[in-house]
Scaffold this motif. Structure first.
Motif, PDB file in Angstrom:
ATOM      1  N   ARG A  51     -20.627 157.539  45.474  1.00  0.00           N
ATOM      2  CA  ARG A  51     -21.186 156.855  46.636  1.00  0.00           C
ATOM      3  C   ARG A  51     -22.682 157.107  46.728  1.00  0.00           C
ATOM      4  N   LYS A  52     -23.438 156.337  45.964  1.00  0.00           N
ATOM      5  CA  LYS A  52     -24.891 156.426  46.014  1.00  0.00           C
ATOM      6  C   LYS A  52     -25.468 155.071  46.381  1.00  0.00           C
ATOM      7  N   THR A  53     -26.505 155.098  47.183  1.00  0.00           N
ATOM      8  CA  THR A  53     -27.115 153.856  47.642  1.00  0.00           C
ATOM      9  C   THR A  53     -27.710 153.070  46.484  1.00  0.00           C
ATOM     10  N   THR A  54     -28.278 153.756  45.523  1.00  0.00           N
ATOM     11  CA  THR A  54     -28.888 153.067  44.378  1.00  0.00           C
ATOM     12  C   THR A  54     -27.839 152.311  43.570  1.00  0.00           C
ATOM     13  N   VAL A  55     -26.656 152.894  43.407  1.00  0.00           N
ATOM     14  CA  VAL A  55     -25.584 152.221  42.663  1.00  0.00           C
ATOM     15  C   VAL A  55     -25.133 150.974  43.404  1.00  0.00           C
ATOM     16  N   THR A  56     -25.011 151.062  44.712  1.00  0.00           N
ATOM     17  CA  THR A  56     -24.576 149.904  45.495  1.00  0.00           C
ATOM     18  C   THR A  56     -25.604 148.776  45.446  1.00  0.00           C
ATOM     19  N   TYR A  57     -26.883 149.130  45.558  1.00  0.00           N
ATOM     20  CA  TYR A  57     -27.919 148.096  45.488  1.00  0.00           C
ATOM     21  C   TYR A  57     -27.978 147.457  44.100  1.00  0.00           C
ATOM     22  N   LEU A  58     -27.813 148.263  43.071  1.00  0.00           N
ATOM     23  CA  LEU A  58     -27.774 147.711  41.719  1.00  0.00           C
ATOM     24  C   LEU A  58     -26.600 146.759  41.558  1.00  0.00           C
ATOM     25  N   TYR A  59     -25.476 147.128  42.095  1.00  0.00           N
ATOM     26  CA  TYR A  59     -24.282 146.280  42.057  1.00  0.00           C
ATOM     27  C   TYR A  59     -24.529 144.953  42.762  1.00  0.00           C
ATOM     28  N   MET A  60     -25.161 145.003  43.916  1.00  0.00           N
ATOM     29  CA  MET A  60     -25.441 143.782  44.669  1.00  0.00           C
ATOM     30  C   MET A  60     -26.425 142.887  43.929  1.00  0.00           C
ATOM     31  N   ILE A  61     -27.438 143.475  43.294  1.00  0.00           N
ATOM     32  CA  ILE A  61     -28.429 142.681  42.561  1.00  0.00           C
ATOM     33  C   ILE A  61     -27.776 141.952  41.396  1.00  0.00           C
ATOM     34  N   ILE A  62     -26.899 142.649  40.665  1.00  0.00           N
ATOM     35  CA  ILE A  62     -26.220 142.005  39.527  1.00  0.00           C
ATOM     36  C   ILE A  62     -25.320 140.883  40.010  1.00  0.00           C
ATOM     37  N   ILE A  63     -24.622 141.097  41.113  1.00  0.00           N
ATOM     38  CA  ILE A  63     -23.737 140.046  41.650  1.00  0.00           C
ATOM     39  C   ILE A  63     -24.545 138.830  42.067  1.00  0.00           C
ATOM     40  N   ILE A  64     -25.682 139.047  42.722  1.00  0.00           N
ATOM     41  CA  ILE A  64     -26.513 137.921  43.150  1.00  0.00           C
ATOM     42  C   ILE A  64     -27.019 137.142  41.937  1.00  0.00           C
ATOM     43  N   GLY A  65     -27.455 137.860  40.891  1.00  0.00           N
ATOM     44  CA  GLY A  65     -27.900 137.174  39.676  1.00  0.00           C
ATOM     45  C   GLY A  65     -26.782 136.363  39.034  1.00  0.00           C
ATOM     46  N   ALA A  66     -25.581 136.948  38.949  1.00  0.00           N
ATOM     47  CA  ALA A  66     -24.446 136.224  38.376  1.00  0.00           C
ATOM     48  C   ALA A  66     -24.065 135.023  39.235  1.00  0.00           C
ATOM     49  N   LEU A  67     -24.140 135.187  40.541  1.00  0.00           N
ATOM     50  CA  LEU A  67     -23.787 134.084  41.443  1.00  0.00           C
ATOM     51  C   LEU A  67     -24.738 132.902  41.263  1.00  0.00           C
ATOM     52  N   VAL A  68     -26.037 133.186  41.220  1.00  0.00           N
ATOM     53  CA  VAL A  68     -27.014 132.104  41.035  1.00  0.00           C
ATOM     54  C   VAL A  68     -26.820 131.430  39.679  1.00  0.00           C
ATOM     55  N   PHE A  69     -26.614 132.226  38.652  1.00  0.00           N
ATOM     56  CA  PHE A  69     -26.409 131.692  37.306  1.00  0.00           C
ATOM     57  C   PHE A  69     -25.161 130.824  37.251  1.00  0.00           C
ATOM     58  N   GLN A  70     -24.122 131.264  37.912  1.00  0.00           N
ATOM     59  CA  GLN A  70     -22.866 130.519  37.932  1.00  0.00           C
ATOM     60  C   GLN A  70     -23.008 129.206  38.676  1.00  0.00           C
ATOM     61  N   VAL A  71     -23.734 129.222  39.778  1.00  0.00           N
ATOM     62  CA  VAL A  71     -23.950 127.976  40.538  1.00  0.00           C
ATOM     63  C   VAL A  71     -24.728 126.966  39.699  1.00  0.00           C
ATOM     64  N   LEU A  72     -25.735 127.420  38.980  1.00  0.00           N
ATOM     65  CA  LEU A  72     -26.525 126.502  38.147  1.00  0.00           C
ATOM     66  C   LEU A  72     -25.658 125.862  37.050  1.00  0.00           C
ATOM     67  N   ILE A  73     -24.787 126.641  36.436  1.00  0.00           N
ATOM     68  CA  ILE A  73     -23.901 126.092  35.411  1.00  0.00           C
ATOM     69  C   ILE A  73     -22.948 125.075  36.020  1.00  0.00           C
ATOM     70  N   GLY A  74     -22.384 125.405  37.187  1.00  0.00           N
ATOM     71  CA  GLY A  74     -21.468 124.484  37.849  1.00  0.00           C
ATOM     72  C   GLY A  74     -22.145 123.178  38.235  1.00  0.00           C
ATOM     73  N   ILE A  75     -23.371 123.264  38.719  1.00  0.00           N
ATOM     74  CA  ILE A  75     -24.101 122.047  39.090  1.00  0.00           C
ATOM     75  C   ILE A  75     -24.366 121.170  37.870  1.00  0.00           C
ATOM     76  N   ARG A  76     -24.712 121.807  36.778  1.00  0.00           N
ATOM     77  CA  ARG A  76     -25.000 121.034  35.566  1.00  0.00           C
ATOM     78  C   ARG A  76     -23.758 120.300  35.072  1.00  0.00           C
ATOM     79  N   VAL A  77     -22.623 120.977  35.070  1.00  0.00           N
ATOM     80  CA  VAL A  77     -21.383 120.326  34.635  1.00  0.00           C
ATOM     81  C   VAL A  77     -20.982 119.229  35.621  1.00  0.00           C
ATOM     82  N   TYR A  78     -21.160 119.468  36.909  1.00  0.00           N
ATOM     83  CA  TYR A  78     -20.799 118.471  37.913  1.00  0.00           C
ATOM     84  C   TYR A  78     -21.637 117.206  37.767  1.00  0.00           C
ATOM     85  N   GLN A  79     -22.921 117.360  37.502  1.00  0.00           N
ATOM     86  CA  GLN A  79     -23.778 116.184  37.340  1.00  0.00           C
ATOM     87  C   GLN A  79     -23.319 115.300  36.188  1.00  0.00           C
TER      88      GLN A  79
END
Length: 295
Positions: free
Chosen positions: A74-102
């Protein structure tokens, strides 16, 4: 209550990240299969989409590993790192989905631009996979093969590829982008868990927890902890305090005993008799010779 919530949060974090890891493995598998043209129509997908899916899956797997580690450490740095990676993956995933949808929403326009500029081997592969010849007509940018020969009799001719390709793009691309967008729920779930850990105060820094554990071992009440409170364990400073206290008590007790012995000696009958005899002896000396020798 706090301990119970922390345990539930830990189980919830591990379960969420295990599901998240399964999603990452699925994306990696889909990306590798698509890059190797493992199913019919894989080449119709936009360029580098399968490569992006494989990279997305790897990012998700890394995020899930960090999340599981954060459930135990339970360290704050680990949690923030986890959140940053999730946000990056989420944005990347949305861009791929939009491209396929178009591409799926404009299948006719997408294929009409793709077919003329595609290489002969690319078009031949699609003709063989979908059992068709040409695009709009059998002579529209066709690639001659054993099954596609427009000069042969009508009975050996295949239908044009446009209807089959458009139907595939609309159905298959639609399923892919729906799966990509539906998978965002797991990422949002993991993100909400991380935010809950930070906001509810159940997230305790490991260094602070170690310090609290040392203080509990020292016998100091946690309510009395201040900046100046010593954190020395029992066996180092406290014995000195107790030893000093015991010596003081011994000294006080000894002084009391000495005072009592002096009082008892002074007021004892023997002491009184000795004093009386001494006074009688002095008086007799004075009477016999004004302080002369006494034999």
């Amino acid at each position: 209550m706090t301990t119970c919530c922390a345990r539930l949060s830990k189980v919830y974090m591990i379960t969420t990240n295990l599901l998240y890891a399964c999603l990452g493995v699925a994306f990696i598998a889909l990306g590798l299969i698509g890059m190797r043209d493992g199913f019919s129509g894989a080449t119709l997908f936009p360029e580098n989409v399968f490569k992006y899916l494989a990279i997305l899956g790897a990012i998700i797997c890394v995020a899930s590993i960090v999340g599981i580690i954060g459930a135990y450490i339970r360290k704050t740095t680990v949690t923030y790192l986890y959140m940053i990676i999730i946000i990056g993956a989420l944005v990347f995933q949305v861009l791929i989905g939009i491209r396929v949808y178009q591409k799926a929403a404009n299948a006719a326009h997408y294929l009409s631009d793709l077919w003329p500029v595609a290489s002969a081997s690319y078009r031949l592969n699609l003709q063989n996979q979908f059992s068709c010849c040409g695009y709009q007509t059998i002579i529209d940018n066709y690639v001659e093969s054993d099954t596609c020969q427009p000069t042969a009799s009508l009975t050996s001719k295949l239908p044009p590829c446009a209807p089959a390709l458009q139907s595939f793009v609309k159905s298959t691309f639609g399923k892919v982008y729906l799966a990509i967008f539906a998978a965002l729920a797991l990422e949002l779930l993991a993100m909400s868990n991380a935010i809950t850990l930070l906001c509810t105060g159940s997230h305790v820094d490991q260094d602070e927890e170690d310090d609290r554990r040392k203080r509990r071992k020292s016998g100091i009440r946690l309510d009395d902890m201040t900046v100046d409170t010593p954190t020395t364990l029992v066996g180092q400073e406290e014995p000195k305090y107790y030893a000093y206290s015991n010596n003081q008590e011994d000294m006080n007790q000894s002084n009391r005993y000495d005072s009592y012995d002096m009082y008892r000696h002074t007021n004892s009958p023997n002491h009184y008799s000795d004093n009386h005899n001494a006074n009688t002896f002095n008086n007799s000396r004075l009477a016999n010779g004004n302080g002369g020798a006494y034999y």
